[in-house]
Design a protein around this motif. Structure first.
Motif, PDB file in Angstrom:
ATOM      1  N   PHE A 422       2.059  13.322  20.129  1.00 53.69           N
ATOM      2  CA  PHE A 422       3.233  13.228  20.975  1.00 53.69           C
ATOM      3  C   PHE A 422       3.763  11.813  21.083  1.00 53.69           C
ATOM      4  CE2 PHE A 422       4.283  17.207  22.993  1.00 53.69           C
ATOM      5  CZ  PHE A 422       3.210  18.003  22.665  1.00 53.69           C
ATOM      6  N   LEU A 423       3.018  10.861  20.490  1.00 56.63           N
ATOM      7  CA  LEU A 423       3.398   9.462  20.666  1.00 56.63           C
ATOM      8  C   LEU A 423       4.837   9.157  20.252  1.00 56.63           C
ATOM      9  CD1 LEU A 423       2.078   7.071  21.899  1.00 56.63           C
ATOM     10  CD2 LEU A 423       1.175   6.418  19.676  1.00 56.63           C
ATOM     11  N   PRO A 424       5.231   9.595  19.064  1.00 60.12           N
ATOM     12  CA  PRO A 424       6.598   9.264  18.661  1.00 60.12           C
ATOM     13  C   PRO A 424       7.670   9.998  19.484  1.00 60.12           C
ATOM     14  CG  PRO A 424       5.552  10.656  17.011  1.00 60.12           C
ATOM     15  CD  PRO A 424       4.501  10.291  17.973  1.00 60.12           C
ATOM     16  N   THR A 425       7.346  11.188  19.969  1.00 60.04           N
ATOM     17  CA  THR A 425       8.399  11.970  20.612  1.00 60.04           C
ATOM     18  C   THR A 425       8.398  11.842  22.128  1.00 60.04           C
ATOM     19  OG1 THR A 425       6.913  13.861  20.501  1.00 60.04           O
ATOM     20  CG2 THR A 425       8.604  13.689  18.801  1.00 60.04           C
ATOM     21  N   ASN A 426       7.374  12.375  22.771  1.00 50.26           N
ATOM     22  CA  ASN A 426       7.417  12.463  24.226  1.00 50.26           C
ATOM     23  C   ASN A 426       6.091  11.974  24.801  1.00 50.26           C
ATOM     24  OD1 ASN A 426       7.682  13.188  26.871  1.00 50.26           O
ATOM     25  ND2 ASN A 426       8.314  15.303  26.470  1.00 50.26           N
ATOM     26  N   ILE A 427       6.022  10.664  25.062  1.00 50.23           N
ATOM     27  CA  ILE A 427       4.752  10.080  25.513  1.00 50.23           C
ATOM     28  C   ILE A 427       4.239  10.763  26.755  1.00 50.23           C
ATOM     29  CG2 ILE A 427       3.653   8.072  26.497  1.00 50.23           C
ATOM     30  CD1 ILE A 427       4.973   6.315  24.633  1.00 50.23           C
ATOM     31  N   GLU A 428       5.150  11.034  27.699  1.00 49.41           N
ATOM     32  CA  GLU A 428       4.662  11.553  28.971  1.00 49.41           C
ATOM     33  C   GLU A 428       4.043  12.933  28.822  1.00 49.41           C
ATOM     34  OE1 GLU A 428       7.041  10.456  32.365  1.00 49.41           O
ATOM     35  OE2 GLU A 428       6.462  12.394  33.234  1.00 49.41           O
ATOM     36  N   GLU A 429       4.736  13.749  28.005  1.00 49.12           N
ATOM     37  CA  GLU A 429       4.187  15.083  27.781  1.00 49.12           C
ATOM     38  C   GLU A 429       2.834  14.988  27.105  1.00 49.12           C
ATOM     39  OE1 GLU A 429       5.205  17.862  28.852  1.00 49.12           O
ATOM     40  OE2 GLU A 429       3.961  19.259  27.727  1.00 49.12           O
ATOM     41  N   GLY A 430       2.723  14.077  26.151  1.00 44.05           N
ATOM     42  CA  GLY A 430       1.463  13.902  25.439  1.00 44.05           C
ATOM     43  C   GLY A 430       0.353  13.487  26.395  1.00 44.05           C
ATOM     44  N   LEU A 431       0.689  12.534  27.259  1.00 44.41           N
ATOM     45  CA  LEU A 431      -0.302  12.083  28.228  1.00 44.41           C
ATOM     46  C   LEU A 431      -0.722  13.233  29.130  1.00 44.41           C
ATOM     47  CD1 LEU A 431      -1.676   9.449  28.881  1.00 44.41           C
ATOM     48  CD2 LEU A 431       0.052   9.002  30.606  1.00 44.41           C
ATOM     49  N   ARG A 432       0.286  13.973  29.572  1.00 51.51           N
ATOM     50  CA  ARG A 432       0.007  15.073  30.482  1.00 51.51           C
ATOM     51  C   ARG A 432      -0.951  16.069  29.842  1.00 51.51           C
ATOM     52  NH1 ARG A 432       1.943  20.044  32.484  1.00 51.51           N
ATOM     53  NH2 ARG A 432       3.051  20.478  30.538  1.00 51.51           N
ATOM     54  N   ARG A 433      -0.631  16.450  28.576  1.00 55.20           N
ATOM     55  CA  ARG A 433      -1.463  17.464  27.936  1.00 55.20           C
ATOM     56  C   ARG A 433      -2.869  16.936  27.640  1.00 55.20           C
ATOM     57  NH1 ARG A 433       2.045  21.060  23.699  1.00 55.20           N
ATOM     58  NH2 ARG A 433       3.926  21.273  24.988  1.00 55.20           N
ATOM     59  N   LEU A 736      -5.064  26.292  25.975  1.00 63.46           N
ATOM     60  CA  LEU A 736      -3.962  26.324  26.945  1.00 63.46           C
ATOM     61  C   LEU A 736      -3.448  24.917  27.222  1.00 63.46           C
ATOM     62  CD1 LEU A 736      -5.052  28.954  29.624  1.00 63.46           C
ATOM     63  CD2 LEU A 736      -3.211  29.129  27.957  1.00 63.46           C
ATOM     64  N   ALA A 737      -4.387  23.986  27.341  1.00 64.17           N
ATOM     65  CA  ALA A 737      -3.975  22.608  27.646  1.00 64.17           C
ATOM     66  C   ALA A 737      -3.207  22.019  26.477  1.00 64.17           C
ATOM     67  CB  ALA A 737      -5.206  21.765  27.960  1.00 64.17           C
ATOM     68  N   ILE A 738      -3.695  22.258  25.268  1.00 67.05           N
ATOM     69  CA  ILE A 738      -3.026  21.704  24.091  1.00 67.05           C
ATOM     70  C   ILE A 738      -1.614  22.253  23.970  1.00 67.05           C
ATOM     71  CG2 ILE A 738      -3.029  21.651  21.576  1.00 67.05           C
ATOM     72  CD1 ILE A 738      -6.027  21.552  21.657  1.00 67.05           C
ATOM     73  N   MET A 739      -1.473  23.541  24.262  1.00 63.46           N
ATOM     74  CA  MET A 739      -0.166  24.150  24.130  1.00 63.46           C
ATOM     75  C   MET A 739       0.730  23.847  25.323  1.00 63.46           C
ATOM     76  SD  MET A 739      -0.909  27.734  22.270  1.00 63.46           S
ATOM     77  CE  MET A 739      -2.029  28.386  23.472  1.00 63.46           C
TER      78      MET A 739
END
Lengths: 778, 51
Positions: A422-433, A736-739
């Protein structure tokens, strides 16, 4: 003619059935009754027979242990683990100790653990306390070096932590449900802040042990199971606090608190189960006497053993242990090296022969000149070796440790990979997941499963009188491939018994009472065996003996009603001892004595072989008797080793690279215990070998070893099954968390549900465990 | 629903009070031995029955 009519009666003391006209099944029971009667404590029998709790039907054994080392202890209280506590009468009797001994203020029995705490006036001789307890029929094991105050404090803190975590977690969940149920706005805000407040004590004070252990494991560069737990906690705390401040909804306080509570609770239960631990004073002291009679050139004086010096001449009284290695100064002596080699027939030595500390003087008082003391004596060296072996004890890398390692690595890699995606696209979402992944796949079930299973199995074992020193004994037991048995005292009863009794003519009790009267005061093993055999068979009064004479190690003689009687050894063709009873120089009766095989030994060994264990007989006794026992037990000749010294036993165990179990009872097994994966000390062991062993069987016999192996294997099976559940839950929640579908609500549901599954799975156990539980022996 | 602003602190205080009592009893050692007191009660009854 032997007595063929077995008239079954119940012993007036212990209730076990036996054949014989007297009231008691053995002199042990009779002596306990005498003590109770003398002190007006017969209420014991009312309580026992009231059947409020399962009562005891085990006859009292009369082995006496040397407790003189306890007289050195100077404290006002001491704890003893007592064998044989079964019924409410026992509880009543033990707590009546103050009325049986002067100087005792209070005796408090912890019935569930069989530990009595005796509070006494200072300067009380606890050796007398121990002897009194033993005379009542409860073999005491002193617990020296009691829990230091720090440990006790820790235990209480643990319980406090569990309570606080439970209370706070429960309340947080109540608040959380309202939010999940649809509360919004300022009400939801308020609930969130209160949840945060309630979670503070849980995540700091209550979770402290986890942080501590994780930190320790980092410093030691290993990965324990606390590490991923701490990761999950920290991740959850960071996310939740951030959400709290930014008014988002990712609050995980409820899951985290219930997680901490469940983990603490299971650890606390395990700790409570492990409470019974024997702590012994210095090993050497438990075997040897404290004082010795030393000749200082002019006269004899008493000196402490520690103060003895080389070349000093000491006198050893009959039936006491030699306190040091030395050369025999007297012309001859009878000694027994039972505690060192297991051979319990006394043998004769001549002046100039070497004796070792730990041997027992079976004859008249003799003198030795000391050659080696304490740590330098052979016994001391053996103990030193024991300690060295224990340090090197190849700890099998436990299943829990291995899975913890893989688990942590696996989760970290997945989480990092997820974040990087998720780093290139949406850092926050990546962190959250990624954080959700770490929180939710925390090995709470792993950390739960193993302690719960181990506590359960410890309880099942404890009900059979099996005491284990540490929790991962079960794992080592389940992996064992070989089992080594000592002979004397382990597979055999360890003392002479009458194997058969032949009388020339069956004239009532005359011969038996005569023999009993003659042997009454002798301490020789043969005499004791005869007394034990004859006691229940005599119902008439004992005759008076005149001109009584004991020829040590040969026999006794005396005059009864004007007739000469003699009881002495007669020549035998084989290894058993034959004793002849002579009246007026004619043989009227004959007894064959030997060390009887324990009745359950053949079946037990067969069962062990069926379980896939290689049974090996490892004894210090002479070739002939060892082979005889091996034949009776159907052990192949290649798996029999005789004449083994304690050091040789150790070498033999080490020769087998696969995990091994050593079963023994004496000082000569101590080194082998340390060298094996699991050392099992059987009932009747010397206190010394209890220190070196990992498991202690506090009831007579080896039948429980078979059960123990079964319990150990089932515990592993159950752990694997729980691990399977755990893996399943982690995969589900991880995906579930990954998705991106993991929310605090789902986490709050999944975690308790997974924990509950593990708990239920453990309670149900396996079929074999259920059977074992059901037949928990009385 | 504003009553909750009053009820919640009261409930929390009561909860904390109960928790304090628990921690105190744990420290007092009342949870050390849970099996023997059950049985000891019966003993006194027996003795009183006799006298």
């Amino acid at each position: 003619m032997e007595i063929t009519q077995a008239k079954l009666a119940n012993c007036a003391h212990c209730g076990s059935s036996f054949s014989g006209p007297s009231l008691f099944c053995c002199s042990g029971c009779e002596s306990v009754y005498a003590i109770l009667k003398k002190n007006n404590l017969l209420h014991y029998y009312d309580l026992k027979n009231a059947n409020i709790l399962p009562s005891c039907t085990i006859p009292i054994e009369n082995k006496k242990e040397n407790f003189s080392y306890l007289s050195e202890e100077s404290s006002s209280s001491m704890q003893f683990y007592l064998e044989g506590i079964h019924c409410i009468g026992c509880l009543w009797l033990i707590e009546k100790l103050p009325s049986l001994l002067p100087g005792i203020k209070r005796a408090q029995l912890n019935y569930g653990q069989s530990i009595v705490t005796v509070h006494a006036l200072p300067e009380t001789n606890f050796a007398l306390v121990a002897e009194k307890l033993e005379s009542l029929g409860y073999r005491p094991h002193p617990i020296l070096n009691q829990q230091n105050p720090w440990e006790e404090h820790e235990n209480k803190m643990m319980l406090a932590r569990v309570g606080i975590a439970a209370a706070c977690a429960g309340n947080i969940m109540l608040l959380a449900i309202s939010v999940y149920g649809g509360a919004t706005g300022s009400m939801a805000e308020l609930f969130h802040w209160i949840s945060f407040g309630l979670s503070l004590p849980v995540l700091t004070f209550c979770a402290w042990p986890f942080y501590e252990n994780a930190w320790q494991s980092i410093r030691q560069k290993t990965l324990s199971i606390d590490f991923p737990i701490v990761l999950a906690l920290l991740a959850g705390i960071i996310v939740s606090i951030k959400s709290l401040l930014t008014h988002k909804n990712e609050i995980y306080f409820d899951s985290l608190s219930s997680l901490v509570f469940l983990l603490l609770a299971s650890r606390y239960f395990l700790k409570r189960m492990m409470q019974t631990q024997f702590h012994f004073g210095e090993l050497l002291h438990t075997l040897l006497p404290r004082m010795a009679k030393v000749f200082n050139g002019v006269r004899w004086e008493e000196k402490k053993i520690e103060a003895l010096q080389q070349k000093e001449i000491i006198a050893i009284a009959p039936y006491t242990y030699f306190p040091a290695d030395g050369l025999l100064e007297s012309t001859g002596a009878q000694v027994s090296s039972a505690s060192l080699t297991g051979e319990n027939t006394p043998h004769t030595i001549r002046r100039g022969d070497l004796v070792y500390a730990g041997m027992m003087n079976e004859g008249e008082e003799c003198r030795i000149s000391i050659t080696a003391l304490g740590k330098n004596s052979r016994l001391g060296k053996i103990l030193h070796q024991v300690q060295a072996e224990s340090q090197n004890k190849g700890r099998l890398v436990s299943f829990a440790a291995t899975t913890a390692k893989y688990f942590v690595v696996g989760v970290m890699i997945t989480a990092t990979a997820l974040f990087l995606c998720f780093l290139p696209t949406n850092i926050e979402e990546g962190l959250r997941r990624a954080l959700a992944l770490v929180i939710v796949t925390c090995p709470c079930v792993l950390a739960l499963a193993i302690p719960l299973v181990v506590s359960k199995c410890l309880a099942i074992a404890a009900r059979r009188g099996i005491i284990m020193k540490d929790a991962d004994c079960f794992e080592r037991l389940s992996r064992a491939k070989n089992i080594f048995f000592d002979k004397t005292g382990t597979l055999t009863e360890g003392q002479f018994s009458v194997k058969s009794w032949l009388e020339e003519s069956n004239e009532n009790d005359e011969i038996k009472s005569a023999v009993f009267a003659l042997e009454k005061n002798s301490h020789h093993p043969v005499a004791k065996a005869l007394l034990r055999y004859l006691a229940p068979k005599i119902s008439t009064k004992l005759p008076e003996v005149h001109q009584h004479k004991e020829i040590l190690a040969q026999g006794v003689q005396g005059k009864i009603n004007g007739v000469d009687w003699e009881v002495r050894k007669i020549n035998t063709p084989d290894i058993d001892n034959w004793i002849g009873v002579f009246r007026d120089n004619t043989l009227v009766a004959r007894a064959i004595l030997g060390d009887k095989l324990r009745p359950e030994a053949p079946t037990a060994l067969k069962a062990l072989q069926k379980l896939g264990l290689k049974t090996i007989l490892l004894s210090g006794d002479q070739e002939k008797s060892v082979r005889q026992v091996a034949a009776q037990l159907e052990i192949p000749a290649t798996q029999v080793i005789a004449n083994a010294t304690p050091e040789q036993k150790c070498t033999e165990v080490k020769r087998h690279p696969e995990p091994s179990i050593m079963v023994g009872d004496g000082a000569n097994d101590a080194v082998a215990f340390a060298a094996s994966s699991v050392g099992i000390a059987v009932h009747g062991s010397m206190e010394m070998s209890l220190q070196c062993a990992d498991v202690y069987i506090s009831r007579p016999g080896i039948r429980s070893i078979v059960d123990l192996i079964k319990i150990a294997r089932e515990s592993q099976a159950l752990i694997y099954r729980n691990f399977g559940f755990s893996l399943f839950y982690n995969l589900v929640s991880g995906s579930l968390a990954i998705m991106g579908f993991m929310s605090p609500l789902r986490a709050a549901i999944l975690m308790p549900v997974s924990a509950l599954t593990i708990y239920i799975s453990t309670m149900i156990g396996t079929r074999i465990l259920r059977n074992l539980e059901r037949e928990s022996a009385a | 629903m504003n009553i909750l602003f009053l009820l919640l602190p009261i409930a929390l205080l009561m909860g904390i009070g109960a928790l304090g009592a628990f921690v105190w009893s744990a420290h007092d050692g009342q949870y050390e031995d849970l099996d023997t007191p059950q049985v000891r009660i019966l003993l006194d009854e027996e003795e009183r029955k006799k006298t």
